[in-house]
Design an enzyme around this catalytic site. Structure first.
Site, PDB file in Angstrom:
ATOM      1  N   GLU A 228       0.836  -1.253  -0.083  1.00  0.00           N
ATOM      2  CA  GLU A 228       0.060  -0.128  -0.056  1.00  0.00           C
ATOM      3  C   GLU A 228       0.967   1.321  -0.196  1.00  0.00           C
ATOM      4  OE1 GLU A 228      -3.930   1.584   2.150  1.00  0.00           O
ATOM      5  OE2 GLU A 228      -2.313   0.940   3.422  1.00  0.00           O
ATOM      6  N   ASN A 364      -2.608  -5.969   5.663  1.00  0.00           N
ATOM      7  CA  ASN A 364      -2.524  -7.271   4.656  1.00  0.00           C
ATOM      8  C   ASN A 364      -3.602  -8.273   5.132  1.00  0.00           C
ATOM      9  OD1 ASN A 364      -0.234  -6.001   3.283  1.00  0.00           O
ATOM     10  ND2 ASN A 364       0.902  -6.739   5.192  1.00  0.00           N
ATOM     11  N   GLU A 397      -5.353  -2.294  12.918  1.00  0.00           N
ATOM     12  CA  GLU A 397      -5.039  -3.275  11.732  1.00  0.00           C
ATOM     13  C   GLU A 397      -6.396  -4.323  11.805  1.00  0.00           C
ATOM     14  OE1 GLU A 397      -2.636  -0.692  11.268  1.00  0.00           O
ATOM     15  OE2 GLU A 397      -3.148  -2.010   9.610  1.00  0.00           O
ATOM     16  N   HIS A 400      -9.506  -3.021  10.233  1.00  0.00           N
ATOM     17  CA  HIS A 400      -9.118  -2.788   8.598  1.00  0.00           C
ATOM     18  C   HIS A 400      -9.782  -4.287   7.881  1.00  0.00           C
ATOM     19  CE1 HIS A 400      -7.655   0.812   7.590  1.00  0.00           C
ATOM     20  NE2 HIS A 400      -6.522   0.816   8.304  1.00  0.00           N
ATOM     21  N   GLU A 419      -9.207   4.464   6.841  1.00  0.00           N
ATOM     22  CA  GLU A 419      -8.494   4.866   7.797  1.00  0.00           C
ATOM     23  C   GLU A 419      -9.300   5.413   9.054  1.00  0.00           C
ATOM     24  OE1 GLU A 419      -5.683   3.580   8.108  1.00  0.00           O
ATOM     25  OE2 GLU A 419      -4.950   3.125   5.997  1.00  0.00           O
TER      26      GLU A 419
END
Length: 952
Positions: A228, A364, A397, A400, A419
């Site tokens: 990213e 990821n 994370e 996400h 974000e």
């Protein structure tokens, strides 16, 4: 990895002769005058026609030899002069104005990717087979993204590409095939590419991370990824755009002793020809920036408290510090599944500590990577801030996995959807698991203030910022996308109610899972859940830059008038910058409670209060704005702290300091307000008070020593009573709040040079260096190191440096490194700066001692001189297309406080390319301007206040 910008037309061939007929588009583009000045500059006297002929001769190739056209222009844009044969390809790019995107004559459905890294040559061999859906069979070219990739061959089915055209500046490669190739396929086509890539050391794409083996002391490497925003193209040829989702089947090949990890679990693993081959199961449909794979020596710990395997990997000897994160991961995944009503869809969750990492972490899917200090935690040797940081990063994370991975923004202007949500959810889950941390109170002094600080600059940008091309994307990973985005979500959740908000979010995730969404899709889901017109209210906040200051005036008879205007830290808003009318929820707090019905949706509004003796605007600081009261009201509010919540008290301190800095009110109002709160009990309020005073001191950094000493005396008088009452003995029986308060007060007292506290800190350090490793409580170790550095001296420097080289924890290592920058002596500063390039300090950490240097005049000057002297090397080590160079520019310049320095900085960068960090530079210059105006405007009034109150 340096981005090599080629200015000449060159041929990259695997043979000797250059004969044959090139693709007609090649000739058209090379010959068109639009490109000439950027492609080839002939010697003086060479004619324009000869220049074209030279380029044309250089571009002629016989298939399957390859040519790279590397210039500053796209192959196809809205006005490109492509040949008639390929005009349709050019037109494909017109569908999305103001973006440089790939043609959509084909789109990817699936990738079979095989990668084999070589730790001796620092290269990797790769092959990728991409299943393509053919949207337009009349076009016999395929264009995808590549960077620093040596293409060996490409074919569709049995048809070999006749020409391969790479455009380095645009980071694309076009494969041309004989006419009729695409139309010959009845279904999907398969593009096979063989390639070699660079296992670079710039923390982007597929790269090598150097580390010292904790058990043997050897220097070793791990091969890992950071894709990213647009670096998957460095790892393998791909359609590197977030809305071009596909599935991925990844195979890794290496020495059998190494561990292989990727997004999915292992399908099959075997040894062939002395190499371990690992095939992973196919991923769900996802974006290229989420692809991840790692080849390294790794060990793991795990948690069995979730229905799938949850592991934390680290290099051998470090894995034991991963248990905190493993347990938290299991608990958080279960919590998010319950909250969203959507099951985590992958068969495992791995977290990996990476030794060289440009960001804090990367989400990821199924294989989250982290900077070591943001994942591994030695709780006995870590500060409270570090413990909280690890928890927040891990939960950010994991959020996400739903926001960004399951549902992805359609294009990069929607980055805040990723974000902002992940930031808000990390606070939300932290509050669920650790209510004693009081994260929603900390939000006001942390996330909200970060957002307002950046958004108060003229060089700020909207939450949804237009992004045209790849090299612009890194610059929007900032406090606007993260902190302002999260603040907007908090404001919405307060408006709709948390339960309704979560319901709407769940509907949004369910509707768009495995796909892409835009901001308006979220607004519509929230509107469906709440019945409110969310879109018309919130579009203003996402599409317009900035935020308002709400000026409050009183007539003395109960009538209160509210007026909104754009706020800038330089207080010089121009009429054309003040056209936006923000929908502002005033959330008016009085003795009778909070009135949430008052909305300021016009320039000004007047209301009447029955009892105006007490009121405060923006209850709980849930709105994204600041409030400017009259001097009389500021004084009253300073005396009414008992009527205010912690969030309200934090908000008052933050607002009055911000308004003082910009001239909306006098700095004496700030000093008067905080001077009355010396008995404050909340560590969050004290954090804001100390942060605000520190901000003022950084602005007064270049003022005479007696003025700085007077500010220290003001601080000492404010904090000494509470500091000495609490003491600096840390007990395991202390609550989190008590420990945090002790840390805050001890640190502030050391910074203000309280004699008793400083003496205690220095004794701790002496005892620590004499062998008593319990002498410095882990919670205050950074404070003690900084205090020692401020006292200075070569002997102390050696001791701190030794700690950096041989720390007992990662936390201690970084604390020592940061404090090295606090030593003021020129020779010691020079020595510290020398470590940044000699291998002593990792590239990922070079900003850390710079942070220390910004605490004193000598450091600010030395750092700027070093940046100027070493600029070329900085660009080489930290390529502008990545993010860290912008951080170094900010640290190296924004410490100054005078307009004269602005001129000097502008002059230096006038001869440099600022591509990739121009926004960071502009923000830094705005910051200096704001500080210069503040100190020039209020220098005399502050000196008068300090003298009249006995601080000189």
């Amino acid at each position: 990895m340096p981005i090599v910008r080629w200015l000449l037309l060159k041929s990259a061939v695997r043979g000797s002769s250059l004969i044959g007929k090139a693709h007609p588009c090649l000739r058209s583009i090379a010959a068109h005058p639009r490109y000439l000045s950027n492609v080839y500059s002939p010697p003086a006297g060479v004619s324009r026609s000869l220049r074209i002929n030279v380029m044309w001769k250089q571009s002629k190739l016989t298939p399957p030899r390859f040519v790279k056209i590397m210039n500053r222009r796209p192959l196809f844009t809205e006005t490109s002069h492509a040949c008639a044969k390929c005009q349709k390809t050019s037109q494909l790019l017109n569908k999305t104005p103001n973006r440089e995107i790939l043609p959509d004559n084909v789109v990817p459905l699936h990738y079979d990717l095989t990668v084999e890294p070589d730790f001796k040559t620092f290269k990797f061999e790769g092959s990728v087979k991409i299943e393509l859906k053919i949207n337009n069979p009349a076009i016999d070219t395929v264009t995808l993204n590549t960077v620093d990739t040596d293409i060996h061959s490409a074919k569709i089915g049995d048809v070999t590409s006749s020409e391969i055209i790479s455009e380095e500046e645009q980071q694309v490669t076009t494969f041309a095939f004989p006419k009729g190739t695409m139309s010959s396929f009845k279904g999907n086509a398969f593009l096979d590419i063989k390639f070699t890539g660079i296992l670079n050391d710039n923390m982007a794409g597929f790269y090598r991370a150097k580390y010292e083996d904790k058990l043997t002391g050897e220097t070793k490497y791990m091969a890992t990824t950071q894709m990213e925003p647009t670096d998957a193209r460095r790892a393998f040829p791909c359609f590197d755009e977030p809305n071009l989702k596909a599935s991925f089947a990844i195979t890794l090949v290496s020495d059998p002793s190494l561990t292989h990890l990727s997004n999915m679990d292992v399908k099959n693993e075997y040894v062939k020809d002395g190499k371990k081959v690992t095939l992973f199961n196919t991923t769900p449909k996802m974006s290229t920036y989420l692809v991840a794979f790692i080849v390294a020596e790794l060990k793991y710990v795990e948690s069995k408290n979730f229905r799938i395997p949850v592991r934390v990997y680290a290099t051998p000897g470090n894995e034991k510090h991963g248990q905190f994160a493993a347990d938290l991961t299991a608990k958080t995944l279960a919590f998010f599944e319950k909250t969203f009503g959507i099951q985590y869809p992958l068969p495992k969750m791995d977290n990996v500590a990476v030794h060289e990492f440009s960001a804090g972490a990367m989400e990821n899917w199924g294989l989250v990577t982290y900077r070591v200090v943001d994942l591994l935690l030695d709780k006995d040797n870590s500060t409270l801030d570090r413990i909280q940081r690890v928890a927040e990063v891990v939960q950010h994370e994991l959020a996400h996995q739903w926001f960004g991975n399951l549902v992805t923004m359609d294009w990069w202007e929607g980055l805040w959807l990723n974000e902002g949500f992940a930031t808000w959810m990390s606070w939300y889950s932290c509050n669920e698991f650790q209510p004693e941390w009081k994260v929603w109170e900390q939000y006001v002094t942390d996330t909200l203030q970060h957002a307002l600080s950046l958004d108060s600059l003229r060089s700020s940008h909207p939450i949804e910022v237009p992004v045209k091309k790849a090299d612009e994307i890194n610059q929007i990973f900032d406090a606007i996308s993260y902190s302002k985005g999260a603040s907007l979500l908090r404001m919405i959740s307060k408006w709709l109610g948390e339960e309704t908000f979560i319901k709407g979010v769940s509907q949004y995730l369910n509707k768009f899972k495995y796909g892409n969404a835009k901001t308006e899709d979220l607004w519509d889901a929230l509107a469906d859940a709440s019945g409110k017109d969310v879109r018309s209210v919130m579009n203003i906040w996402t599409k317009k830059v900035g935020f308002p200051v709400i000026s409050v005036s009183e007539d003395g008879n109960g009538k209160i008038t509210f007026r909104q205007n754009r706020y800038l830290s330089t207080a010089d808003v121009k009429p054309d910058e003040d056209k936006t009318i923000y929908p502002v929820f005033l959330a008016l707090k009085t003795k009778n409670g909070v009135d949430s019905s008052v909305v300021l949706s016009e320039r000004s509004k007047t209301i009447e209060l029955e009892d105006p003796t007490f009121f405060k605007v923006n209850s709980e600081q849930s709105g994204i704005y600041i409030t400017s009261y009259t001097d009389e009201r500021w004084a009253k509010l300073g005396q009414q702290a008992d009527l205010l919540s912690v969030e309200d008290r934090v908000g008052l301190v933050a607002d009055v300091k911000t308004l003082s800095a910009s001239g909306y009110t006098s700095t004496t109002n700030f000093l008067n307000l905080v001077s009355k709160w010396n008995n404050e009990k909340s560590f969050v309020v004290w954090d804001q008070i100390i942060n605000s005073i520190s901000s003022m001191k950084s602005t007064w950094l270049f003022e005479p020593k007696e003025t700085q000493d007077a500010l220290d005396n003001f601080t000492k008088q404010l904090i000494s009573g509470m500091t000495h009452h609490l003491g600096w003995e840390f007990k395991s029986s202390d609550s989190f709040s008590t420990q945090r308060l002790k840390v805050t007060m001890f640190g502030a007292a050391c910074a203000a040079r309280d004699a008793d506290v400083e003496k205690a800190a220095l004794k701790m350090f002496t005892d620590y260096c004499s062998g008593n490793k319990e002498a410095i409580p882990a919670l205050i170790k950074p404070i003690v190191f900084n205090t020692v550095a401020r006292v200075g001296g070569a002997e102390n420097y050696e001791k701190v440096y030794k700690i950096y080289l041989d720390p007992i924890s990662n936390d201690e290592k970084l604390a020592a490194l940061r404090s090295l920058g606090r030593f003021k002596e020129p020779k010691l500063l020079e020595r510290t700066l020398g470590y940044l390039f000699d291998g002593t300090v990792l590239n990922q950490d070079i900003y850390i001692p710079m942070q220390g240097m910004r605490a004193h005049q000598e450091g600010v000057e030395a750092l700027w001189n070093w940046v100027k002297k070493n600029w070329d090397e900085l660009v080489k080590r930290l390529p502008p297309g990545l993010s860290m160079l912008g951080s170094v520019v900010t640290l190296g310049t924004s410490g100054f406080t005078s307009m004269q320095k602005i001129d000097e900085i502008k002059k230096f960068f006038a001869t440099k390319s600022t591509k990739g960090f121009d926004q960071s530079l502009a923000q830094s210059l705005d910051t200096i301007t704001s500080k210069a105006q503040w100190v020039n405007r209020d220098r005399d009034v502050v000196n008068k206040y300090l003298k009249e109150n006995g601080y000189y």
